[in-house]
Design a protein around this motif. Structure first.
Motif, PDB file in Angstrom:
ATOM      1  N   PRO A 370       2.221   7.531   0.020  1.00 34.45           N
ATOM      2  CA  PRO A 370       1.047   8.167   0.659  1.00 34.45           C
ATOM      3  C   PRO A 370       1.623   8.976   1.946  1.00 34.45           C
ATOM      4  O   PRO A 370       2.742   8.774   2.619  1.00 34.45           O
ATOM      5  CB  PRO A 370       0.228   6.963   1.307  1.00 34.45           C
ATOM      6  CG  PRO A 370       0.555   6.079   0.109  1.00 34.45           C
ATOM      7  CD  PRO A 370       1.856   6.228  -0.033  1.00 34.45           C
ATOM      8  N   ALA A 371       0.915  10.110   2.102  1.00 35.48           N
ATOM      9  CA  ALA A 371       1.224  11.173   3.209  1.00 35.48           C
ATOM     10  C   ALA A 371       1.254  10.170   4.507  1.00 35.48           C
ATOM     11  O   ALA A 371       2.187  10.673   5.622  1.00 35.48           O
ATOM     12  CB  ALA A 371       0.127  12.178   3.450  1.00 35.48           C
ATOM     13  N   ASN A 372       0.355   9.466   4.912  1.00 41.57           N
ATOM     14  CA  ASN A 372       0.632   8.821   6.093  1.00 41.57           C
ATOM     15  C   ASN A 372       0.766   7.090   6.267  1.00 41.57           C
ATOM     16  O   ASN A 372       0.262   6.459   7.058  1.00 41.57           O
ATOM     17  CB  ASN A 372      -0.913   8.902   6.959  1.00 41.57           C
ATOM     18  CG  ASN A 372      -1.255  10.666   7.358  1.00 41.57           C
ATOM     19  OD1 ASN A 372      -0.412  11.268   7.676  1.00 41.57           O
ATOM     20  ND2 ASN A 372      -2.093  11.100   6.695  1.00 41.57           N
ATOM     21  N   ALA A 373       1.290   6.763   5.114  1.00 43.30           N
ATOM     22  CA  ALA A 373       1.310   5.490   5.233  1.00 43.30           C
ATOM     23  C   ALA A 373       2.712   4.806   4.310  1.00 43.30           C
ATOM     24  O   ALA A 373       3.466   5.806   3.625  1.00 43.30           O
ATOM     25  CB  ALA A 373       0.218   4.595   4.447  1.00 43.30           C
ATOM     26  N   VAL A 374       3.192   3.717   4.463  1.00 43.67           N
ATOM     27  CA  VAL A 374       4.387   3.129   3.616  1.00 43.67           C
ATOM     28  C   VAL A 374       3.900   3.146   2.091  1.00 43.67           C
ATOM     29  O   VAL A 374       2.660   2.737   1.851  1.00 43.67           O
ATOM     30  CB  VAL A 374       4.371   1.714   4.025  1.00 43.67           C
ATOM     31  CG1 VAL A 374       5.569   0.983   3.321  1.00 43.67           C
ATOM     32  CG2 VAL A 374       5.162   1.914   5.361  1.00 43.67           C
ATOM     33  N   GLY A 375       4.620   3.376   1.163  1.00 37.38           N
ATOM     34  CA  GLY A 375       4.316   3.407  -0.330  1.00 37.38           C
ATOM     35  C   GLY A 375       5.373   2.197  -0.752  1.00 37.38           C
ATOM     36  O   GLY A 375       6.391   1.759  -0.343  1.00 37.38           O
ATOM     37  N   THR A 376       4.686   1.687  -1.806  1.00 39.37           N
ATOM     38  CA  THR A 376       5.310   0.891  -2.541  1.00 39.37           C
ATOM     39  C   THR A 376       5.323   1.090  -4.089  1.00 39.37           C
ATOM     40  O   THR A 376       4.376   1.335  -4.767  1.00 39.37           O
ATOM     41  CB  THR A 376       4.837  -0.800  -2.521  1.00 39.37           C
ATOM     42  OG1 THR A 376       3.333  -0.876  -2.981  1.00 39.37           O
ATOM     43  CG2 THR A 376       4.858  -1.081  -0.788  1.00 39.37           C
ATOM     44  N   LEU A 377       6.599   0.661  -4.873  1.00 40.62           N
ATOM     45  CA  LEU A 377       6.717   0.737  -6.278  1.00 40.62           C
ATOM     46  C   LEU A 377       6.854  -0.714  -6.562  1.00 40.62           C
ATOM     47  O   LEU A 377       7.956  -1.287  -6.236  1.00 40.62           O
ATOM     48  CB  LEU A 377       7.577   1.804  -6.684  1.00 40.62           C
ATOM     49  CG  LEU A 377       7.488   3.180  -6.809  1.00 40.62           C
ATOM     50  CD1 LEU A 377       8.711   3.990  -6.853  1.00 40.62           C
ATOM     51  CD2 LEU A 377       6.311   3.157  -8.073  1.00 40.62           C
ATOM     52  N   THR A 378       6.232  -1.235  -7.823  1.00 40.57           N
ATOM     53  CA  THR A 378       6.544  -2.525  -8.493  1.00 40.57           C
ATOM     54  C   THR A 378       7.085  -2.385  -9.775  1.00 40.57           C
ATOM     55  O   THR A 378       6.447  -1.645 -10.554  1.00 40.57           O
ATOM     56  CB  THR A 378       5.335  -3.673  -8.413  1.00 40.57           C
ATOM     57  OG1 THR A 378       5.257  -3.722  -6.932  1.00 40.57           O
ATOM     58  CG2 THR A 378       5.864  -4.604  -8.886  1.00 40.57           C
ATOM     59  N   ALA A 379       8.213  -2.658 -10.308  1.00 43.27           N
ATOM     60  CA  ALA A 379       8.964  -2.691 -11.563  1.00 43.27           C
ATOM     61  C   ALA A 379       8.914  -3.883 -12.433  1.00 43.27           C
ATOM     62  O   ALA A 379       9.225  -4.852 -11.849  1.00 43.27           O
ATOM     63  CB  ALA A 379      10.420  -2.218 -11.426  1.00 43.27           C
ATOM     64  N   ASP A 380       8.174  -3.942 -13.410  1.00 45.98           N
ATOM     65  CA  ASP A 380       8.357  -5.002 -14.391  1.00 45.98           C
ATOM     66  C   ASP A 380       9.275  -4.847 -15.464  1.00 45.98           C
ATOM     67  O   ASP A 380       9.229  -3.935 -16.124  1.00 45.98           O
ATOM     68  CB  ASP A 380       6.809  -5.213 -14.876  1.00 45.98           C
ATOM     69  CG  ASP A 380       6.740  -6.460 -16.033  1.00 45.98           C
ATOM     70  OD1 ASP A 380       7.684  -7.088 -15.997  1.00 45.98           O
ATOM     71  OD2 ASP A 380       5.564  -6.701 -16.195  1.00 45.98           O
ATOM     72  N   LEU A 381      10.327  -5.484 -15.515  1.00 46.22           N
ATOM     73  CA  LEU A 381      11.336  -5.624 -16.342  1.00 46.22           C
ATOM     74  C   LEU A 381      11.069  -6.344 -17.981  1.00 46.22           C
ATOM     75  O   LEU A 381      11.741  -6.134 -18.488  1.00 46.22           O
ATOM     76  CB  LEU A 381      12.671  -6.359 -15.764  1.00 46.22           C
ATOM     77  CG  LEU A 381      13.189  -5.494 -14.732  1.00 46.22           C
ATOM     78  CD1 LEU A 381      14.326  -6.432 -13.946  1.00 46.22           C
ATOM     79  CD2 LEU A 381      13.720  -4.206 -14.692  1.00 46.22           C
ATOM     80  N   GLY A 382       9.904  -6.772 -17.722  1.00 41.35           N
ATOM     81  CA  GLY A 382       9.649  -7.643 -18.961  1.00 41.35           C
ATOM     82  C   GLY A 382       9.703  -9.004 -19.140  1.00 41.35           C
ATOM     83  O   GLY A 382       9.350  -9.721 -20.145  1.00 41.35           O
ATOM     84  N   SER A 383      10.784  -9.294 -18.734  1.00 41.09           N
ATOM     85  CA  SER A 383      11.268 -10.882 -18.405  1.00 41.09           C
ATOM     86  C   SER A 383      12.038 -11.126 -17.514  1.00 41.09           C
ATOM     87  O   SER A 383      12.830 -10.102 -17.036  1.00 41.09           O
ATOM     88  CB  SER A 383      12.030 -11.016 -19.847  1.00 41.09           C
ATOM     89  OG  SER A 383      13.376 -10.293 -20.293  1.00 41.09           O
TER      90      SER A 383
END
Length: 456
Positions: A370-383
């Motif tokens: 986001p332009a004015n905020a912290v961003g997060t990405l969550t990755a699911d490896l499936g197991s």
């Protein structure tokens, strides 16, 4: 193998009118997704905004030297790869704007390198700094690079004041003789192409420069030889719009005269396939095949505001038996057969929420915080599985970003693996050995873009 072989006070004077006249955005049918928005696309070749590429190979390693967009930087970009597909960014120690500036050079940046190996075994770089051409030398493409002309430009700005003295490109013929081609236009009016033979020191002119301008020439000359004919390839049009293209002319000697080929241009905008303004190229061989390395507009195009951001791509080039060139079909998803296989994507993962563009193996698409905020990405490896670390390819390899990483087995209880701190480069390596199913990347730099997140 043959030689593996554009620019804002100065450049703004030349380009500013065009920046106000950007063509209308490319449009697609409402039910048709963009052709470049696909997993596994191998073009663009490099993760980021770069232009005017020069490519060489030495000791089993590829080197791509390029202008850092937008409009150059205080230094050059250098990408290296052992397989032609997975690239690491750095900046050579020379040239820099500070080290390669004369009283007449102007305040434009460093751009448009040409790197070539001479018959004496050393490597030479011809590079535009401001509106002049400088020359450096090194024992290897990896460096160390040093000025080779006593701290002064090889071609001064006032050599031909009506044109830009930039875009120098070296060519070494079969007999070992070297030639230097250069020249660009001003204010998007076509320029002139000059050539001079170089003495064995690769610095001293062997004779008087000649004007060998072919029809429809603007800038970016690149000489190649095929089946006994000399092919002067070059760019024409406006790189800030959709008119930039690659043309070529044919001559019997390195000095021409050059006549534009009947099937020129060979590479140009294809709006239906979202290929915009390809040009300022280098031609090289890998194995038995020939390729063209070039820049084109980053997508989506045009960018917001007056930014002109370009990316480097590579495609097959067919040289016919009569020494002419076939039109190039530029790609988004080709594996670029014979040059490089698929990229090393590491462990496959699925985004939890909005993060698909960081996992699609496509340098034409970005995930952005986001332009004015912290961003997060969550990755699911499936197991639940063992993880060694992450490789992050940020939007701009020259800028610093703040990242942190957490891990979880169940997506509920999280353990911090790396605290937020500033990092730069590409790829950015984060070591975090852990056994987990989920990883959460925090991007603490508002508005930061990420081409890809690879998990090992």
């Amino acid at each position: 193998m043959p030689r593996l072989t554009c620019r804002l006070t100065d450049r703004l004077r030349r380009w500013a009118p065009a920046l106000l006249l950007l063509a209308a955005p490319l449009t697609l049918a409402a039910d048709e997704p963009p052709r470049w928005d696909a997993a596994g696309a191998s073009n663009p070749l490099l993760p980021g905004y770069f232009a005017d590429p020069s490519i060489v190979r030495d000791g089993g390693r590829w080197y791509v030297f390029a202008t850092i967009d937008p409009w150059g930087d205080d230094r050059l970009g250098l990408w290296t790869s052992d397989n032609g597909r997975d690239w690491r960014f750095s900046t050579p120690e020379w040239p820099t704007k500070r080290a390669a500036t004369s009283p007449t050079s102007g305040d434009s940046k460093v751009w448009a390198p040409s790197v070539v190996r001479a018959v004496n075994g050393r490597w030479y770089m011809y590079v535009s700094v401001g509106s002049e051409v400088w020359v450096g030398s090194a024992p290897s493409p990896a460096g160390p690079w040093r000025d080779a002309n006593g701290g002064k430009p090889l071609i001064k700005r006032d050599f031909a004041p009506a044109y830009h003295m930039i875009d120098a490109e070296a060519f070494v013929d079969d007999d070992g003789r070297a030639y230097l081609y250069w020249g660009s236009g001003l204010n998007w009016v076509n320029g002139h192409c000059f050539v001079v033979r170089l003495k064995p020191d690769m610095v001293t002119f062997d004779g008087t420069p000649r004007d060998v301008t072919p029809a429809n020439y603007f800038e970016g000359p690149f000489m190649m030889k095929a089946h006994g004919r000399y092919l002067l390839t070059y760019s024409d049009g406006n790189t800030t719009r959709d008119t930039y293209k690659v043309r070529y002319a044919v001559g019997a000697t390195p000095f021409g005269p050059f006549k534009e080929a009947a099937d020129s241009p060979i590479l140009q905008t294809d709006a239906a396939r979202d290929i915009v303004s390809p040009g300022h190229h280098a031609i090289f061989r890998s194995g038995s095949a020939s390729y063209i390395l070039y820049h084109r507009q980053a997508l989506p195009w045009p960018q917001h505001g007056d930014a002109v951001l370009r990316q480097v791509a590579v495609d097959r080039l067919t040289i016919r038996r009569d020494g002419t060139l076939a039109p190039v079909r530029p790609t988004h998803g080709s594996a670029v057969a014979g040059f490089a296989a698929a990229r090393d994507r590491g462990l496959r993962w699925q985004p939890v929420g909005d993060g698909a563009h960081a996992a699609d193996d496509n340098y034409a698409t970005l995930w952005r915080a986001p332009a004015n905020a912290v961003g997060t990405l969550t990755a699911d490896l499936g197991s639940v599985r063992q993880v060694k670390g992450s490789r992050l390819r940020p939007e701009f390899a020259t800028r610093s970003y703040r990242y942190a990483i957490e891990a979880s087995r169940d997506g509920k209880r999280w353990t911090r693996l790396a605290a937020p701190r500033e990092r730069s480069g590409s790829p950015i390596m984060l070591r975090h050995a852990v056994t987990a199913r989920y990883l959460r990347l925090t991007v603490a730099t508002p508005g930061a873009g990420l081409w890809e997140w690879s998990i090992d």
